[in-house]
Scaffold this active site. Structure first.
Site, short mmCIF file in Angstrom:
data_model
loop_
_atom_site.label_atom_id
_atom_site.label_comp_id
_atom_site.label_asym_id
_atom_site.label_seq_id
_atom_site.Cartn_x
_atom_site.Cartn_y
_atom_site.Cartn_z
N ASP A 1 0.84 -1.19 0.00
CA ASP A 1 0.00 0.00 0.00
C ASP A 1 0.88 1.25 0.00
O ASP A 1 1.87 1.31 0.73
CB ASP A 1 -0.89 -0.03 1.25
CG ASP A 1 -1.83 1.15 1.31
OD1 ASP A 1 -2.76 1.20 0.49
OD2 ASP A 1 -1.63 2.03 2.17
N GLU B 1 1.44 0.27 -4.91
CA GLU B 1 0.93 1.54 -5.43
C GLU B 1 2.11 2.52 -5.55
O GLU B 1 2.71 2.87 -4.53
CB GLU B 1 -0.10 2.12 -4.48
CG GLU B 1 -1.37 1.30 -4.35
CD GLU B 1 -2.34 1.92 -3.37
OE1 GLU B 1 -3.46 2.26 -3.78
OE2 GLU B 1 -1.97 2.07 -2.19
#
Length: 647
Positions: free
Chosen positions: A334, A365
């Site tokens: 993340d 990400e």
């Protein structure tokens, strides 16, 4: 604020770096039949007291033990007893103040993670756990993102009431729609769909759901105990060993069903600044700007300082622990754009040494919410620095996502499939995973398709169905969904999609349902049955994709498989040249996003129709393609030329 600035300087000083960087890998608790050892890293503490408890909450400590100060800021205590299932925390005295903290290195905890638990991990292993392993590699990796609670909560899924929303739901064999015995749900459904890996949204211990109550919902991007499974997914959150065993049973069952397991990890921030990190060594594990302002590139209140030696070591060891103890097959990071490239490359390197090059999947990400106060001239692992990352560290490609369906951040903005103009070059760039030098100006530095995750929907933002519903006519949504799927599934890179995308999953248009009721977030298994035509379309695309070797190639020069690229207004075409192990020597693909049929006037002999806008399994029927051939409006046409020896 002065304290933060002074501490920040001190943690970078020669004195601190020489005296307090601990190189051992045994922090936390080691518990077995020979005894139990507690080790806590807390430099500068004047004293540390180990408190032992019989339960994970409520009761008073039955014993308080002063710990011994060792080298490098480590505090130790060893007992000859096997303290399996004994709860503990630490009372730390620093600067005339006392603070009570759980163990940031804990591998087990009580309810809501407020007390740590000593655990003999061997005693948490399910039957035959030593033989558990990931299935053999498929021809291609296709990742399916789901949430533990969302997966099985809906009554129509046919899961037992006591297991709905729990780890144990994944151990239920051959579930069917409303227990009809006909229409598969659960893992059987995913097996038929053809995905190869299941990415599970956060399943470490997080703080936004009260584990003592069987209610509430959150995606789970709120870390409390990084190395402990989340208790709300367990049938018993009050006994710390239960969640460990049940998570292992879940992974074992997923492996047995033929899938790899990818863990969603959130090392970029913690649920609160009042964390175990902060209580054991104030401000060491967090970033701050030079004026003392706390860094908040995560938009969650804090940024973890991955560039600091003991923080980097913590994250690396945590990843290796999950891979080793829980047999995790890959990691989704993340907000990876807040972590530094050196850390990410080191994680990749260590996993490769232990398990083989590229065997464990890593992607994340490549962005953050805002800037972060990273130190030591480290580079963050975002899109701009993709060239600094190992070729086997992937990133979610928002360029591909937004080119196909329009901006995920602007609901009314259209992409190629739903009426957006001048998207043709971006679509051609997406086909080669932004690796073709002729088309990668918008995303330079990509080394190979192994670095690109090709997708159109994830848990964040609107579902694909909702996005299309906001940007197209009601009667167009189904056909546009098929077109969007056909495009990204014929792009190079690693395929990824949100659970339920394949059956038109909707969240009522909402774009951020992280704490919405489970009624909004749960998988609707009846909708999967209702939209079986769309599910079947995805099945056919996935099966077809695995047979087109030129698209599955992840190597540096794989973009060279893509030739004959051309474009017209809202129409794009190209050829894929395949290796000898592919049934078709060449595949031709045409995307027609216009509202008019498109005609192919000439075509070489030997081509068959593999897929069109309605049926993705035409490749099973040996249908000869003859010019002129029509590509229906808002549709795709895929043709394949069989090898001469096959004709």
């Amino acid at each position: 604020m002065e304290n933060i600035i002074e501490l920040k300087k001190y943690y970078s000083s020669k004195e601190f770096l020489e005296n307090y960087i601990y190189e051992g890998n045994d922090l936390g608790v080691e518990c077995n039949e020979n005894g139990t050892t507690f080790k806590l890293w807390s430099p500068g503490a004047k004293s540390v007291v180990l408190n032992l408890y019989e339960a994970g909450d409520g009761c008073k400590a039955y014993e308080q033990i002063p710990m011994e100060k060792a080298d490098k800021g480590v505090w130790c205590f060893h007992s000859d007893k096997e303290l399996h299932k004994v709860y503990y925390d630490y009372l730390i005295k620093r600067d005339s103040k006392e603070v009570l903290t759980a163990d940031p290195y804990a591998k087990a905890s009580g309810v809501n993670g407020i007390r740590s638990m000593a655990v003999n991990l061997k005693k948490t292993d399910p039957k035959d756990w030593e033989n558990d392993k990931a299935p053999k590699k498929d021809k291609e990796r296709v990742v399916y993102e789901l949430h533990v609670k969302e997966f099985s909560y809906d009554k129509s899924g046919g899961f037992p009431l006591e297991y709905r929303g729990k780890y144990k739901a994944f151990t239920c064999k051959h579930t069917t729609l409303n227990n009809d015995g006909i229409n598969p749900t659960g893992l059987d459904y995913l097996k038929e769909l053809g995905v190869t890996h299941i990415q599970i949204m956060p399943m470490y211990d997080y703080g936004s759901v009260d584990e003592s109550k069987d209610e509430g919902f959150n995606w789970g991007y709120d870390p409390v105990n990084y190395n402990v499974p989340e208790g709300s997914y367990s049938t018993d959150a009050f006994h710390g060993e239960v969640r460990i065993t049940e998570m292992k049973e879940m992974i074992q069952s997923i492996h047995e069903a033929g899938f790899g397991v990818i863990m969603d990890v959130v090392y970029n921030h913690t649920y609160s600044l009042d964390s175990w990190f902060q209580r054991t060594l104030p401000w060491y594990f967090y970033r701050a700007f030079s004026d003392g302002k706390v860094s908040d590139g995560s938009a969650c209140g804090n940024d973890v300082a991955s560039e600091r030696a003991m923080c980097s070591k913590y994250i690396l060891e945590s990843v290796l622990y999950w891979a080793r103890e829980y047999h995790i097959d890959g990691f989704r990071f993340d907000l990876m754009g807040l972590l530094d490239t050196d850390l990410m490359n080191n994680i990749r390197k260590e996993l490769d040494i232990i398990y083989g090059k590229g065997e464990k999947i890593i992607y994340g990400e490549p962005w953050s919410a805002t800037d972060t106060a990273i130190e030591y001239n480290k580079k963050v692992a975002n899109k701009d620095n993709i060239s600094l990352l190992d070729e086997n560290i992937g990133v979610f490609c928002d360029n591909t996502r937004d080119s196909i369906k329009g901006s995920a951040l602007r609901p009314k903005e259209a992409g190629f499939v739903n009426g957006g103009m001048e998207k043709e070059d971006d679509i051609l760039a997406s086909v080669s995973a932004w690796c073709d030098p002729k088309y990668n100006k918008e995303f330079e530095g990509v080394k190979a398709p192994s670095q690109i995750v090709s997708y159109v929907s994830a848990h964040d933002n609107q579902t694909l169905w909702d996005k299309l519903s906001d940007t197209a006519g009601k009667d167009e949504v189904m056909i546009l969904n098929k077109l969007a799927a056909a495009i990204y599934m014929t792009c190079q890179g690693t395929l990824f999609f949100l659970s339920g995308e394949e059956f038109g999953r909707t969240k009522g248009g909402l774009d951020n349902t992280y704490n919405m009721p489970i009624s909004v977030n749960k998988l609707d298994w009846e909708l999967a049955h209702k939209n079986k035509d769309l599910v079947d379309y995805y099945k056919g695309l996935i099966a077809l994709r695995k047979q087109i070797s030129g698209l599955c190639d992840k190597s540096e020069n794989s973009y060279k498989h893509i030739t004959d690229m051309w474009k017209q207004k809202q129409v794009v075409g190209f050829s894929v040249n395949n290796d000898k192990d592919s049934l078709w020597s060449q595949v031709k693909v045409i995307y027609n996003a216009s509202k008019k049929d498109f005609e192919v006037e000439s075509l070489d002999k030997g081509f068959e129709v593999l897929c069109d806008g309605n049926d993705s399994m035409l490749w099973k029927n040996n249908i000869t393609a003859k010019a002129p051939i029509k590509v229906a409006k808002q549709s795709v046409l895929i043709l394949g030329k069989k090898r001469i020896e096959e004709i």
